[in-house]
Write a protein that holds these residues in place. Structure first.
Motif, mmCIF file in Angstrom:
data_model
loop_
_atom_site.group_PDB
_atom_site.id
_atom_site.type_symbol
_atom_site.label_atom_id
_atom_site.label_comp_id
_atom_site.label_asym_id
_atom_site.label_seq_id
_atom_site.Cartn_x
_atom_site.Cartn_y
_atom_site.Cartn_z
ATOM 1 N N TRP A 81 0.858 -1.364 0.086
ATOM 2 C CA TRP A 81 0.062 -0.004 0.022
ATOM 3 C C TRP A 81 1.035 1.126 0.016
ATOM 4 O O TRP A 81 1.963 1.233 0.715
ATOM 5 N N MET A 94 1.525 5.744 -1.002
ATOM 6 C CA MET A 94 0.699 6.989 -1.182
ATOM 7 C C MET A 94 1.819 8.142 -1.609
ATOM 8 O O MET A 94 2.997 7.851 -1.427
ATOM 9 N N ASN A 103 -7.370 -1.682 5.935
ATOM 10 C CA ASN A 103 -7.316 -0.475 5.299
ATOM 11 C C ASN A 103 -7.566 0.800 6.209
ATOM 12 O O ASN A 103 -6.606 1.797 6.351
ATOM 13 N N GLN A 154 -8.595 8.206 -2.988
ATOM 14 C CA GLN A 154 -8.668 6.637 -2.924
ATOM 15 C C GLN A 154 -9.660 6.040 -4.067
ATOM 16 O O GLN A 154 -10.581 7.181 -4.137
ATOM 17 N N HIS A 171 -12.331 0.466 0.997
ATOM 18 C CA HIS A 171 -11.914 1.981 0.865
ATOM 19 C C HIS A 171 -13.306 2.609 1.351
ATOM 20 O O HIS A 171 -13.547 3.677 1.948
ATOM 21 N N ASN A 221 -6.534 7.584 -11.543
ATOM 22 C CA ASN A 221 -5.973 6.899 -10.286
ATOM 23 C C ASN A 221 -4.523 7.161 -10.656
ATOM 24 O O ASN A 221 -3.881 6.138 -11.366
#
Length: 154
Positions: free
Chosen positions: A5, A7, A28, A53, A59, A88
């Protein structure tokens, strides 16, 4: 299989977090509350940034949405249509990671080596790459609207 995961923002890459089990709503939420939230508060202390997201079930789960409502002053959660890869930008970073790993000689031969290669590739993504992705968002949105939700060049 290794699941990670990640970001990023215009300023920097965030942490790459290995997901030990299946990514569900509880996992999550744990990542968001324990990892993302403190980073967002530190980098954007005035709550003047957005968190984006997709609408995967984990999510969009009630417990995750409730958490975001409780913390709405800390940052703004962007809403967007599900299954919209053109909007995305992190998918492009995952592509960078995959390309870097494909170029490795020798290739990772076990999960530990693969995990290490993923982290190395993530850490070596050039700043200009994620800055361009952030800057492309207005063009992406315009293209998706013009295509009425259909495919775009992104």
């Amino acid at each position: 299989m290794v699941m990670a995961w990640g970001m990023f923002s215009w300023h920097d890459l965030g942490p790459l977090i290995r997901v030990e089990q299946h990514l569900n709503s509880t996992t999550n939420l744990s990542i968001i509350a324990d990892q993302v939230h403190p980073i967002m508060l530190m980098v954007y202390p005035n709550g003047d940034d957005f968190f984006q997201q997709d609408n995967m079930q984990c999510h969009d789960a009630c417990i995750v949405q409730e958490w975001f409502q409780e913390h709405e002053g800390d940052f703004t959660l962007l809403r967007w249509p599900s299954q919209s890869p053109d909007l995305n930008p992190i998918e492009h970073l995952w592509d960078e990671v995959k390309r870097a790993i494909r170029q490795l000689l020798p290739q990772p031969s076990n999960l530990t080596e693969l995990d290490s290669a993923i982290h190395q590739a993530w850490c070596h993504i050039p700043r200009i790459t994620f800055q361009h992705l952030v800057e492309s968002m207005p063009r992406r949105i315009t293209a998706v609207l013009k295509a009425k939700g259909g495919p775009t060049k992104y």
